[in-house]
Design a protein around this motif. Structure first.
Motif, PDB file in Angstrom:
ATOM      1  N   PRO A  30       0.820  -1.211   0.000  1.00 50.39           N
ATOM      2  CA  PRO A  30       0.000   0.000   0.000  1.00 50.39           C
ATOM      3  C   PRO A  30       0.854   1.262   0.000  1.00 50.39           C
ATOM      4  CG  PRO A  30      -0.812  -1.586   1.605  1.00 50.39           C
ATOM      5  CD  PRO A  30       0.512  -2.100   1.137  1.00 50.39           C
ATOM      6  N   ALA A  31       0.368   2.293  -0.708  1.00 51.39           N
ATOM      7  CA  ALA A  31       1.091   3.566  -0.782  1.00 51.39           C
ATOM      8  C   ALA A  31       0.119   4.707  -0.564  1.00 51.39           C
ATOM      9  CB  ALA A  31       1.764   3.712  -2.144  1.00 51.39           C
ATOM     10  N   ARG A  32       0.562   5.710   0.192  1.00 55.73           N
ATOM     11  CA  ARG A  32      -0.218   6.938   0.381  1.00 55.73           C
ATOM     12  C   ARG A  32       0.700   8.107   0.058  1.00 55.73           C
ATOM     13  NH1 ARG A  32      -1.536   6.226   5.183  1.00 55.73           N
ATOM     14  NH2 ARG A  32      -3.481   5.158   4.713  1.00 55.73           N
ATOM     15  N   ALA A  53       9.497  16.344  -4.306  1.00 50.49           N
ATOM     16  CA  ALA A  53       9.818  15.335  -5.311  1.00 50.49           C
ATOM     17  C   ALA A  53       8.771  15.344  -6.419  1.00 50.49           C
ATOM     18  CB  ALA A  53       9.883  13.956  -4.663  1.00 50.49           C
ATOM     19  N   HIS A  54       9.216  15.176  -7.677  1.00 48.70           N
ATOM     20  CA  HIS A  54       8.314  15.078  -8.825  1.00 48.70           C
ATOM     21  C   HIS A  54       8.081  13.603  -9.117  1.00 48.70           C
ATOM     22  CE1 HIS A  54       8.444  19.365 -10.264  1.00 48.70           C
ATOM     23  NE2 HIS A  54       9.417  19.348  -9.369  1.00 48.70           N
ATOM     24  N   LEU A  55       6.816  13.191  -9.072  1.00 47.83           N
ATOM     25  CA  LEU A  55       6.480  11.788  -9.201  1.00 47.83           C
ATOM     26  C   LEU A  55       5.485  11.549 -10.325  1.00 47.83           C
ATOM     27  CD1 LEU A  55       5.827  10.941  -5.426  1.00 47.83           C
ATOM     28  CD2 LEU A  55       8.003  10.905  -6.644  1.00 47.83           C
ATOM     29  N   ALA A  56       5.603  10.368 -10.953  1.00 52.01           N
ATOM     30  CA  ALA A  56       4.618   9.908 -11.924  1.00 52.01           C
ATOM     31  C   ALA A  56       3.839   8.764 -11.302  1.00 52.01           C
ATOM     32  CB  ALA A  56       5.316   9.443 -13.199  1.00 52.01           C
ATOM     33  N   VAL A  57       2.517   8.821 -11.399  1.00 58.56           N
ATOM     34  CA  VAL A  57       1.644   7.818 -10.787  1.00 58.56           C
ATOM     35  C   VAL A  57       0.621   7.370 -11.826  1.00 58.56           C
ATOM     36  CG1 VAL A  57      -0.032   7.360  -8.948  1.00 58.56           C
ATOM     37  CG2 VAL A  57       1.904   8.897  -8.512  1.00 58.56           C
ATOM     38  N   ALA A  58       0.480   6.062 -12.011  1.00 59.36           N
ATOM     39  CA  ALA A  58      -0.538   5.531 -12.908  1.00 59.36           C
ATOM     40  C   ALA A  58      -1.908   5.578 -12.236  1.00 59.36           C
ATOM     41  CB  ALA A  58      -0.192   4.097 -13.307  1.00 59.36           C
ATOM     42  N   LEU A  59      -2.970   5.582 -13.039  1.00 64.86           N
ATOM     43  CA  LEU A  59      -4.333   5.606 -12.527  1.00 64.86           C
ATOM     44  C   LEU A  59      -5.014   4.275 -12.821  1.00 64.86           C
ATOM     45  CD1 LEU A  59      -5.508   9.153 -13.695  1.00 64.86           C
ATOM     46  CD2 LEU A  59      -4.574   8.498 -11.463  1.00 64.86           C
ATOM     47  N   SER A  60      -5.609   3.687 -11.803  1.00 65.75           N
ATOM     48  CA  SER A  60      -6.381   2.470 -11.994  1.00 65.75           C
ATOM     49  C   SER A  60      -7.588   2.752 -12.888  1.00 65.75           C
ATOM     50  CB  SER A  60      -6.872   1.947 -10.641  1.00 65.75           C
ATOM     51  OG  SER A  60      -7.872   0.970 -10.803  1.00 65.75           O
ATOM     52  N   PRO A  61      -7.971   1.820 -13.756  1.00 70.40           N
ATOM     53  CA  PRO A  61      -9.198   2.009 -14.544  1.00 70.40           C
ATOM     54  C   PRO A  61     -10.426   2.174 -13.655  1.00 70.40           C
ATOM     55  CG  PRO A  61      -7.883   0.227 -15.454  1.00 70.40           C
ATOM     56  CD  PRO A  61      -7.251   0.588 -14.132  1.00 70.40           C
ATOM     57  N   ALA A 185       6.721  -4.007  -7.162  1.00 71.72           N
ATOM     58  CA  ALA A 185       8.092  -4.341  -6.786  1.00 71.72           C
ATOM     59  C   ALA A 185       9.119  -3.405  -7.419  1.00 71.72           C
ATOM     60  CB  ALA A 185       8.398  -5.789  -7.171  1.00 71.72           C
ATOM     61  N   SER A 186       8.761  -2.732  -8.522  1.00 73.26           N
ATOM     62  CA  SER A 186       9.680  -1.802  -9.173  1.00 73.26           C
ATOM     63  C   SER A 186       9.648  -0.417  -8.536  1.00 73.26           C
ATOM     64  CB  SER A 186       9.339  -1.686 -10.662  1.00 73.26           C
ATOM     65  OG  SER A 186       8.157  -0.904 -10.840  1.00 73.26           O
ATOM     66  N   GLY A 187       8.672  -0.178  -7.639  1.00 67.72           N
ATOM     67  CA  GLY A 187       8.527   1.134  -7.009  1.00 67.72           C
ATOM     68  C   GLY A 187       7.444   1.988  -7.630  1.00 67.72           C
ATOM     69  N   ALA A 188       6.846   1.533  -8.766  1.00 70.69           N
ATOM     70  CA  ALA A 188       5.792   2.303  -9.427  1.00 70.69           C
ATOM     71  C   ALA A 188       4.494   2.221  -8.627  1.00 70.69           C
ATOM     72  CB  ALA A 188       5.573   1.787 -10.843  1.00 70.69           C
ATOM     73  N   VAL A 189       3.756   3.341  -8.574  1.00 67.84           N
ATOM     74  CA  VAL A 189       2.506   3.423  -7.827  1.00 67.84           C
ATOM     75  C   VAL A 189       1.326   3.545  -8.787  1.00 67.84           C
ATOM     76  CG1 VAL A 189       1.146   4.849  -6.243  1.00 67.84           C
ATOM     77  CG2 VAL A 189       3.566   4.420  -5.773  1.00 67.84           C
ATOM     78  N   THR A 190       0.270   2.814  -8.485  1.00 64.40           N
ATOM     79  CA  THR A 190      -1.003   2.945  -9.201  1.00 64.40           C
ATOM     80  C   THR A 190      -2.050   3.438  -8.207  1.00 64.40           C
ATOM     81  OG1 THR A 190      -0.462   1.166 -10.741  1.00 64.40           O
ATOM     82  CG2 THR A 190      -2.788   1.762 -10.537  1.00 64.40           C
ATOM     83  N   ALA A 191      -2.705   4.541  -8.530  1.00 61.93           N
ATOM     84  CA  ALA A 191      -3.685   5.154  -7.630  1.00 61.93           C
ATOM     85  C   ALA A 191      -5.074   4.605  -7.890  1.00 61.93           C
ATOM     86  CB  ALA A 191      -3.694   6.665  -7.815  1.00 61.93           C
ATOM     87  N   ALA A 192      -5.793   4.300  -6.816  1.00 59.96           N
ATOM     88  CA  ALA A 192      -7.179   3.851  -6.929  1.00 59.96           C
ATOM     89  C   ALA A 192      -8.153   4.828  -6.302  1.00 59.96           C
ATOM     90  CB  ALA A 192      -7.357   2.480  -6.275  1.00 59.96           C
ATOM     91  N   PHE A 193      -7.683   5.664  -5.358  1.00 61.55           N
ATOM     92  CA  PHE A 193      -8.578   6.620  -4.698  1.00 61.55           C
ATOM     93  C   PHE A 193      -7.809   7.914  -4.489  1.00 61.55           C
ATOM     94  CE2 PHE A 193     -10.702   8.512  -0.990  1.00 61.55           C
ATOM     95  CZ  PHE A 193     -12.024   8.482  -1.412  1.00 61.55           C
TER      96      PHE A 193
END
Length: 205
Positions: A30-32, A53-61, A185-193
């Motif tokens: 989990p990530a916040r 920090a500048h971050l890129a975050v994917a969005l869940s469908p 595991a790669s450190g990439a985050v996908t946002a759901a909320f």
């Protein structure tokens, strides 16, 4: 509140890492994240965290979005479903609120319970139903969740907010956000909320 956390796609942002270059890779799970929305595409966002920090975050469908609007102590009533981040228990076992979020009826029951939070050492989040309001101006509330309850003191200077249903249109550059998601595991985050501050408000949770 939750307080309401979830399991936060593809495209150019899918391989983005939600961490500063050279920083230790966070553990998968989990990530916040908290910060300012910088850019939005169909499949992801970029944001600037509170630490810069500048971050890129994917969005869940299945992404869910809600607004966080300013509210008042009078908006907390018996039977309200709320979330409250709080300090570690006081000597009398009460909790001292750091913020209170009032949920809309359709979010009643979201993330119900009492669990650790990340606003400082020993902080907690309690999501539950207000059973009673006592003291001057209702500044102490009993919050029930499942088989447990907590007595929470609300200091005069604590922010009180209302959670409002929204959609992706609320994701506008410059908005203050809190997102919950999953880190792989790669450190990439996908946002759901994603909680979005309304009218420039910074979500306090």
């Amino acid at each position: 509140m939750a307080a309401a956390g979830a399991t936060l796609a593809a495209g150019a942002l899918a391989g983005g890492t939600a961490q500063a270059q050279g920083a230790p890779r966070p553990t998968a799970g989990p990530a916040r994240l908290r910060g300012t929305l910088d850019g939005v595409t169909e499949t992801g966002i970029t944001m600037i965290t509170r630490t810069g920090a500048h971050l890129a975050v994917a969005l869940s469908p299945q992404l869910r979005v809600a607004l966080v609007a300013a509210a008042r102590i009078e908006d907390i009533r018996p039977n309200s479903y709320i979330g409250t981040a709080a300090t570690a228990p006081q000597p009398d076992r009460t909790l001292r609120a750091l913020e209170v979020s009032v949920f809309p009826p359709e979010m009643r029951g979201a993330a119900q319970g009492h669990f650790a939070w990340d606003l400082g050492e020993g902080t907690t989040m309690t999501n539950g139903t207000v059973g009673s309001l006592v003291g001057t101006n209702g500044r102490t509330m009993v919050v029930s969740y499942g088989n447990g309850e907590k007595r929470v003191v609300i200091p005069d200077d604590v922010p009180i907010v209302m959670i409002e249903p929204a959609d992706r249109v609320a994701l506008q550059p410059g908005a203050k956000i809190v997102l919950n998601g999953q880190r792989d595991a790669s450190g990439a985050v996908t946002a759901a909320f994603i909680l979005v501050g309304k009218d420039g408000l910074t979500p306090p949770m």
